[in-house]
Design a protein around this motif. Structure first.
Motif, PDB file in Angstrom:
ATOM      1  N   TYR A 487      -5.233  -2.851 -10.692  1.00 41.91           N
ATOM      2  CA  TYR A 487      -4.986  -4.620 -10.514  1.00 41.91           C
ATOM      3  C   TYR A 487      -5.396  -5.192 -11.304  1.00 41.91           C
ATOM      4  O   TYR A 487      -5.579  -4.886 -12.070  1.00 41.91           O
ATOM      5  CB  TYR A 487      -5.612  -5.100  -8.797  1.00 41.91           C
ATOM      6  CG  TYR A 487      -5.227  -3.899  -7.665  1.00 41.91           C
ATOM      7  CD1 TYR A 487      -3.995  -3.968  -6.652  1.00 41.91           C
ATOM      8  CD2 TYR A 487      -5.617  -2.608  -6.708  1.00 41.91           C
ATOM      9  CE1 TYR A 487      -3.943  -3.428  -6.173  1.00 41.91           C
ATOM     10  CE2 TYR A 487      -5.868  -2.512  -6.377  1.00 41.91           C
ATOM     11  CZ  TYR A 487      -4.757  -2.367  -5.539  1.00 41.91           C
ATOM     12  OH  TYR A 487      -4.754  -1.532  -4.269  1.00 41.91           O
ATOM     13  N   ARG A 493      -6.953   1.318  -8.683  1.00 42.09           N
ATOM     14  CA  ARG A 493      -5.954   1.506  -7.842  1.00 42.09           C
ATOM     15  C   ARG A 493      -5.396   2.353  -7.643  1.00 42.09           C
ATOM     16  O   ARG A 493      -5.962   3.408  -8.512  1.00 42.09           O
ATOM     17  CB  ARG A 493      -5.161   1.005  -8.161  1.00 42.09           C
ATOM     18  CG  ARG A 493      -4.177   0.703  -7.298  1.00 42.09           C
ATOM     19  CD  ARG A 493      -2.523  -0.139  -7.540  1.00 42.09           C
ATOM     20  NE  ARG A 493      -1.685  -0.201  -6.353  1.00 42.09           N
ATOM     21  CZ  ARG A 493      -0.088  -0.438  -6.929  1.00 42.09           C
ATOM     22  NH1 ARG A 493       0.448  -0.339  -7.837  1.00 42.09           N
ATOM     23  NH2 ARG A 493       0.286  -0.619  -5.667  1.00 42.09           N
ATOM     24  N   ARG A 515      -7.052   0.322  -2.358  1.00 40.20           N
ATOM     25  CA  ARG A 515      -8.041   0.393  -3.025  1.00 40.20           C
ATOM     26  C   ARG A 515      -9.027   1.252  -1.954  1.00 40.20           C
ATOM     27  O   ARG A 515      -8.937   1.350  -0.762  1.00 40.20           O
ATOM     28  CB  ARG A 515      -8.272  -0.945  -2.992  1.00 40.20           C
ATOM     29  CG  ARG A 515      -8.192  -2.001  -1.888  1.00 40.20           C
ATOM     30  CD  ARG A 515      -8.399  -3.640  -2.294  1.00 40.20           C
ATOM     31  NE  ARG A 515      -9.347  -4.160  -2.733  1.00 40.20           N
ATOM     32  CZ  ARG A 515     -10.672  -4.069  -2.114  1.00 40.20           C
ATOM     33  NH1 ARG A 515     -10.803  -4.196  -0.165  1.00 40.20           N
ATOM     34  NH2 ARG A 515     -11.883  -4.774  -1.841  1.00 40.20           N
ATOM     35  N   ASP A 526      -2.300  -0.944   0.365  1.00 37.20           N
ATOM     36  CA  ASP A 526      -1.155  -1.785  -0.203  1.00 37.20           C
ATOM     37  C   ASP A 526      -0.109  -2.440   0.696  1.00 37.20           C
ATOM     38  O   ASP A 526      -0.001  -2.947   1.050  1.00 37.20           O
ATOM     39  CB  ASP A 526      -0.440  -1.597  -2.156  1.00 37.20           C
ATOM     40  CG  ASP A 526      -1.360  -1.426  -3.197  1.00 37.20           C
ATOM     41  OD1 ASP A 526      -3.028  -2.044  -2.253  1.00 37.20           O
ATOM     42  OD2 ASP A 526      -1.574  -1.117  -3.721  1.00 37.20           O
TER      43      ASP A 526
END
Length: 757
Positions: A487, A493, A515, A526
């Motif tokens: 990120y 990530r 994450r 996400d």
């Protein structure tokens, strides 16, 4: 000087032969085609073998082999090879002796306690006849009946070794029945009353039970078959003394041991499928029979290792082992011996199911596999194996740790706990195991370790909204968790992949980017909605993955399911293969991008066609000269609002063809297989593709029945096309004014399959 002992042995054998009035003797020497000669009667018998009358490849003979006790031997493939003798019979009340040399290659699961028969002439209902055969894990037995009683004499301690010759003898008279292994008595039963043998009114069958089990209820595919080499089978019409049997064994030997067997004479053989019009040539595939997903990839001492679910007894699911490939580049693989097999005991008697790989604190590889034991509840747990010889560059032999290392926590569904995935984060190891939660759908359980051996359960790694996404199923298999970037904050990530099963699951590969919350020990995506990598229906499944140390990028492996509907795997002799390994990345928008590993280019052969900036009509005129089912096609179209694509596997009369397309009007990327095959009724696979303003780029891989298509590195379609051999033509589709920016077509070279040193 005259060798008195040697001449004495030969004289004893001569006396034995003279006294055996009426007997059977198969030497298994090749006399031509599928013909097997029986020495006593002088008659020839047919060796049943699926490829003597092959349906999808050129005909070939049964598997005669030079590794033998005398002359030649016959390799029984485990599912289709056997001999029927309608003429042979043993008289009632007669004592007799059965002797044979065998080198088993694998053992069946053994449903209902039935033997994988070496030789039998039995009727279990009437308790008549006899049988000799193998069973689970190398146990073996001799059965015999007198019409009222069925006697089973078992040897379950001195198990038959794989890939080595063993001399089996059973001898019976009215007083006793005995079993001998390599000339030594291992079992005996003395009868309380005279035992009068009663023959069965059945044919003598070699290599197959004469009342075999179907693979599943209603199936015509039968099991209970011998798998391995066989030589010098004799049935003599008299019982034998212990000394005679020992002497008989010793006369076969060259020195103190039986001859060694060449690997090529007993290993499953890629070459027997030469000319198969459906079997892929440049995709990783088991040498024969059944495979499921490839898994547990790792890199160690300059070699890539990849394992796969495998049944070496036939092209069907059961008694799963771990097959093993080794490579320098993840494309050009070599065949290693089977790494893990079910074994007698409490750890793995019923299967070695999927898992992953990791490294111990010293940096040495470990395999984490699902240990199957149907006598336990739950019947699945995680166990470990490690290399026997770290100096062996190919790590051919593996040894199991004797104890389980992780078992199902109570909160998860019973008998749904498998497919470990392991990674290391600084001084901690983490493990995901696929499972499901009652009423909440699929999940992955998270474990933690300080040393890669002792594991502590933490909690569910991630739970999706089952009511909102029911197609994620009740159970998740094959969880994969890999770093894929960072990120803006610098935090790592990750990509998290799963394969859902159990109704109402859509069995595909779904993923989330997100994450790892180390404090809460959970995955935080996400985006809530799961994403698909591939739009092929059940063609891109069973994910596994690793970080490639050479590129520093994650690589994912999958299984390309066979989709055999309408085509019998029995007639093929194999089932499934691996998809091309894909390297994962992120595009400029932070979305997933992927394509086959660069090493696939090493299999490019002749460049058959290269065009740049030509109208589609001109391109098609040139394409008319090109044909093939072993191609890589790289195609770029200029931007346009019309439907465009390419037709592959087209027959001269266009009775068969497969259309790959992209439609800008609805942003749909798909493959139309409604005319792909006269053998199967196929449909359309498609899904949405956002080109993000780019021109369409298609990368197509044709490999016999395999079809893989990658569009702009954003989505793929993996599927099958079982077309006729003349369906090899190509045509571009689109409006007349459409410009083909570039087109390249290569003939692809096959993997040069060899055994590792």
């Amino acid at each position: 000087m005259l060798n008195i002992n040697r001449w004495g042995s030969l004289f004893l054998l001569l006396l034995i032969s003279i006294s055996a009035q009426g007997q059977l003797h198969y030497k298994f020497d090749h006399t031509g085609g599928e013909v097997l000669h029986e020495e006593v009667s002088g008659k020839d018998y047919t060796v049943e073998y699926v490829f003597t009358d092959a349906k999808y490849k050129p005909n070939s003979e049964p598997l005669w082999r030079e590794s033998s006790i005398s002359g030649q031997s016959l390799l029984f493939d485990g599912y289709s090879t056997y001999i029927v003798n309608e003429d042979f019979a043993i008289n009632e009340g007669k004592g007799f002796t059965v002797s044979v040399w065998v080198a088993p290659r694998a053992f069946e699961w053994g449903r209902d306690g039935k033997l994988s028969s070496i030789v039998n002439q039995q009727d279990l209902e009437t308790k008549q006849g006899f049988a000799m055969g193998m069973h689970r894990h190398g146990s073996w037995s001799f059965h015999v009946g007198n019409g009222q009683e069925w006697i089973e004499l078992w040897e379950v301690e001195k198990l038959l070794p794989k890939n080595e010759w063993s001399y089996l003898t059973a001898t019976i008279n009215q007083e006793s029945v005995s079993l001998f292994l390599n000339g030594e008595k291992v079992q005996e039963k003395v009868f309380e009353e005279p035992f009068v043998f009663s023959p069965a009114d059945e044919p003598l069958i070699v290599g197959r039970h004469n009342d075999p089990n179907p693979l599943y209820p209603g199936s015509e595919f039968m099991v209970n078959m011998f798998n391995g080499l066989m030589d010098d089978l004799k049935i003599e019409f008299d019982s034998r003394e212990d000394a005679e049997i020992k002497e008989s064994y010793q006369t076969y030997l060259n020195g103190d041991t039986a001859p060694k067997i060449a690997d090529a004479d007993i290993f499953l053989d890629y070459d027997k499928y030469e000319g198969d019009r459906f079997r892929p040539l440049y995709h990783a595939i088991a040498p024969a029979h059944w495979m499921n997903e490839p898994h547990a990839p790792f890199f160690f001492n300059g070699k890539y290792h990849l394992f796969y679910q495998h049944n070496p007894t036939g092209p069907y699911w059961r008694q799963i082992h771990w097959g093993h490939w080794v490579s320098d580049d993840m494309i050009n693989w070599k065949h290693a011996p089977i790494a893990l097999a079910p074994e007698k005991g409490e750890l793995t008697p019923d299967g070695i199911w999927s898992g992953g790989a990791g490294f111990d604190p010293d940096g040495n590889p470990l395999l984490y596999f699902t240990a199957g034991n149907d006598d336990l509840m739950p019947n699945q747990a995680v166990a470990i194996a490690f290399p026997k010889d770290l100096d062996d560059p190919n790590l051919k032999e593996w040894e199991m740790h004797p104890e389980l290392v992780a078992e199902k926590p109570e909160e998860y569904l019973e008998n749904e706990f498998r497919d470990a995935f392991v990674w290391q984060d600084e001084d901690k190891w983490y493990m995901l195991v696929g499972t499901g939660l009652e009423g909440r759908g699929g999940s992955a359980s998270l474990f933690e370790s300080d040393n890669a051996y002792q594991w502590e359960y933490l909690n569910p790694f991630y739970i999706s909204d089952f009511d909102k996404y029911p197609y994620l199923g009740l159970v998740w298999e094959l969880p994969v968790f890999l770093p894929i970037g960072k990120y803006e904050s610098g935090e790592d990530r990750f990509i998290f992949l799963i394969s859902p099963v159990r109704d109402p699951a859509d069995v595909e590969v779904f993923y989330w980017l997100g994450r790892f919350d180390k404090e809460e020990q959970k995955f935080v995506p996400d985006q809530e909605a799961p994403q698909l990598m591939d739009y092929g229906d059940f063609g891109f499944t069973g994910p596994s993955g690793m970080m490639d140390p050479a590129s520093g990028k994650p690589v994912v492996f999958t299984i390309a399911q066979g989709k055999h509907n309408g085509i019998d795997p029995f007639e093929l002799g194999w089932a499934h293969n691996a998809g091309l390994p894909v390297v994962l990345d992120l595009d400029d928008d932070g979305d997933l991008a992927f394509e086959p590993v660069p090493a696939i280019e090493s299999l490019r052969g002749d460049l058959l066609l290269e065009l740049e900036n030509v109208p589609i009509k001109e391109a098609n005129e040139r394409l008319a000269e090109i044909a093939g089912d072993d191609l890589e096609i790289l195609l770029n179209f200029a931007s346009s609002k019309e439907k465009k694509g390419i037709t592959v596997r087209k027959s001269p009369n266009e009775e068969e063809l497969t259309l790959i397309y992209y439609n800008p009007e609805n942003s749909m990327f798909g493959v139309d297989r409604t005319k792909s095959s006269k053998l199967q009724k196929l449909g359309i696979d498609e899904g949405e593709l956002d080109l993000k303003g780019e021109a369409l780029e298609l990368r197509v891989f044709l490999d016999k029945s395999m079809l893989e298509i990658y569009a702009n590195k954003r989505k793929s379609i993996t599927t099958r096309v079982y077309a006729e051999q003349d369906a090899t033509g190509l045509t571009l589709i689109g409006e007349d004014d459409l410009i083909v920016q570039s087109l390249k077509i290569w003939r692809m070279k096959p993997i040069d399959w060899q055994c590792v040193d």
